[in-house]
Design an enzyme around this catalytic site. Structure first.
Site, short mmCIF file in Angstrom:
data_model
loop_
_atom_site.label_atom_id
_atom_site.label_comp_id
_atom_site.label_asym_id
_atom_site.label_seq_id
_atom_site.Cartn_x
_atom_site.Cartn_y
_atom_site.Cartn_z
N PHE A 36 19.17 26.89 6.38
CA PHE A 36 20.08 26.23 7.33
C PHE A 36 21.11 27.25 7.78
O PHE A 36 21.79 27.85 6.95
CB PHE A 36 20.78 25.02 6.69
CG PHE A 36 21.63 24.28 7.67
CD1 PHE A 36 21.05 23.41 8.59
CD2 PHE A 36 23.00 24.47 7.72
CE1 PHE A 36 21.83 22.75 9.54
CE2 PHE A 36 23.79 23.82 8.67
CZ PHE A 36 23.20 22.96 9.58
N ASP A 44 23.58 35.22 4.86
CA ASP A 44 24.37 34.05 5.23
C ASP A 44 25.01 33.52 3.95
O ASP A 44 24.35 32.88 3.13
CB ASP A 44 23.47 33.00 5.90
CG ASP A 44 24.22 31.72 6.24
OD1 ASP A 44 25.30 31.48 5.67
OD2 ASP A 44 23.71 30.94 7.06
N LYS A 77 33.17 28.03 5.56
CA LYS A 77 33.47 27.00 4.56
C LYS A 77 34.74 27.23 3.73
O LYS A 77 35.80 26.76 4.10
CB LYS A 77 32.25 26.80 3.66
CG LYS A 77 31.10 26.04 4.39
CD LYS A 77 30.07 25.55 3.43
CE LYS A 77 28.90 24.83 4.10
NZ LYS A 77 29.21 23.50 4.55
C1 PLP Z 1 24.21 28.47 4.73
C2 PLP Z 1 24.89 27.83 5.90
N1 PLP Z 1 24.95 28.48 7.08
C3 PLP Z 1 25.55 27.96 8.15
C4 PLP Z 1 26.14 26.70 8.10
C5 PLP Z 1 26.81 26.15 9.33
O1 PLP Z 1 28.18 26.10 9.13
P1 PLP Z 1 29.10 25.19 10.09
O2 PLP Z 1 28.75 23.78 9.80
O3 PLP Z 1 30.51 25.54 9.69
O4 PLP Z 1 28.80 25.58 11.49
C6 PLP Z 1 26.10 25.98 6.90
C7 PLP Z 1 26.68 24.64 6.83
O5 PLP Z 1 26.37 23.86 5.96
C8 PLP Z 1 25.46 26.56 5.78
O6 PLP Z 1 25.40 25.90 4.61
#
Ligand code: PLP
Length: 400
Positions: A137, A223, A252
């Site tokens: 994700f 990520d 986050k």
């Molecule tokens: C690993 C990862 N990347 C990207 C995101 C996207 O972050 P945002 O919701 O702040 O755009 C998330 C959100 O849960 C995530 O867990």
């Protein structure tokens, strides 16, 4: 209809929240509008790592709001260089700077969007492909949705931007094949897949991906939006594997609730961006960065990495002993408990009614990501609620 009713129906139906409306929080605790108190073992989905309304962060934001909330990126701002140095040091492991540069934005998706653009610009024409993993994700913007390895999520928004290839996670052979098949700008991976169910790859996977990236002149993007900033017992989860990524994205926990994200890159990679290549009106504004400066300061003073490791060991051992739990996955305080049946949603709902927030990350798996300052007593209390809820579920199964 009263105001609350009408405002609720005025919202797009992108979320399906359960009933309680939380109106206050302190540490690991939340309070709803009826005054009922809850233990928050989801921590805003790994956001409030220092707990709700941490006094140092709240004071820093209040003071900054009363002093200077925003200056356009057309002008210098006093906080951004200092906070960037701290992030660079944490990417370097905490004591030495990694020698990279930072772009500030407002969310995880934007941090990944920046990483993808930077990798494409660095690689040049004809090498724009990004290899990512199934089950990943990376966000909800069109490019980060395309990067997300859940093809069913792409369907309603087709065509999503092209240039993303997905391979099974923790399968080094398929990454090798993808990189041999055609030139790629980057491999984009979560060191532990969060939304995919808290999936921990084999211990040598990331190191082997790094070797393949070097061989094929592709960047390695980690990520760390969910795993970063102490959550897994290291400043960044890649550090457990002694790895050197080219780009690291985070968001986050960075502002303990203030919307802020960042994309760090090795200086030679960051140099691919020049003035005008990327930008964000709100990115790096003093208000958000006051929260980041305070958050990172408290994180370091409280040794959140050590705390996540110790508290994670206690919570993980407790989860493993609960009725119907067949596996506990994760690291530090990002943990998932797999159940022996597809009851995770029901378990999360019953736990909520009993005053505990956890979330169903898969039909048979609940995830916990409490604040990193959670106490042993709170862990034991949460385990007690889950014990009751799971035992009741078992008793009901037996009756039906
Ligand atoms: C690993 C990862 N990347 C990207 C995101 C996207 O972050 P945002 O919701 O702040 O755009 C998330 C959100 O849960 C995530 O867990």
């Amino acid at each position: 209809m009263n105001d609350a009713g009408s405002s609720r129906s005025a919202m797009m139906a992108t979320y399906t929240p359960p009933d309680p409306v939380f109106v206050a929080g302190s540490g690991t605790e939340l309070t709803d509008e009826e005054g009922k108190r809850y233990l928050d073992f989801i921590g805003g989905l790994a956001v409030v790592s220092l707990g709700h309304a941490h006094p140092v962060v709240s004071a820093a934001v209040a003071e900054q709001a009363a002093t200077l909330a925003h200056v356009s990126n057309l002008y210098k701002n006093a906080l951004a260089p200092e906070v960037a140095v701290t992030i660079d040091r944490l990417v370097g492991g905490g004591t030495t700077r990694a020698g990279g540069q930072v772009f500030f934005c407002n969310s995880g998706a934007e941090a990944n969007e920046c990483a993808i653009k930077l990798a494409r610009k660095w690689a040049g024409p004809g090498r724009h492909r990004v290899v990512a993993a199934l089950g990943s994700f990376h966000g909800r913007t069109l490019a980060t949705l395309a990067a997300t390895g859940q093809p069913e999520k792409h369907v309603p928004f087709a065509p999503v931007p092209e240039g993303f290839v997905h391979v099974p996670y923790d399968d080094i052979g398929s990454i090798a094949e993808a990189l041999e098949g055609a030139p790629a700008a980057a491999v984009l991976l979560e060191p532990i897949q969060g939304e995919g169910g808290v999936v921990v790859p084999s211990s040598d996977y990331l190191a082997k991906v790094r070797e393949l990236c070097d061989e094929h002149e592709a960047l390695l993007i980690c990520d760390e939006i969910q795993t970063g900033l102490g959550r897994t017992g290291h400043w960044f989860a890649f550090q457990a594997r002694d790895l050197r990524p080219d780009i690291v994205t985070m968001a986050k926990a960075l502002g303990n609730g203030m919307p802020v994200g960042a994309c760090w890159a090795r200086a030679e990679v960051a140099a691919a961006f020049g003035p005008g290549d990327h930008g964000s009106t709100f990115g790096g504004q003093p208000l958000a960065l006051s929260a980041v400066r305070a958050t990172l300061g408290v994180m370091e003073a409280e040794d959140v990495c050590g705390r996540a490791r110790r508290a994670g060991a206690r919570l993980g051992a407790g989860l493993a002993g609960l009725p119907g739990v067949v596996e506990v996955r994760g690291a530090g305080l990002l943990l998932a408990a797999r159940l022996d049946s597809a009851q995770a949603k029901e378990v999360a709902a019953r736990a909520l009614a009993e005053g505990l927030l956890v979330n169903a990350v898969r039909p048979d798996t609940i995830r916990v990501a409490p604040p990193l300052l959670v106490s042993d007593a709170e862990i034991d209390q949460a385990l007690g609620v889950l014990q009751r809820v799971l035992a009741e579920g078992k008793a009901q199964e037996g009756r039906s």
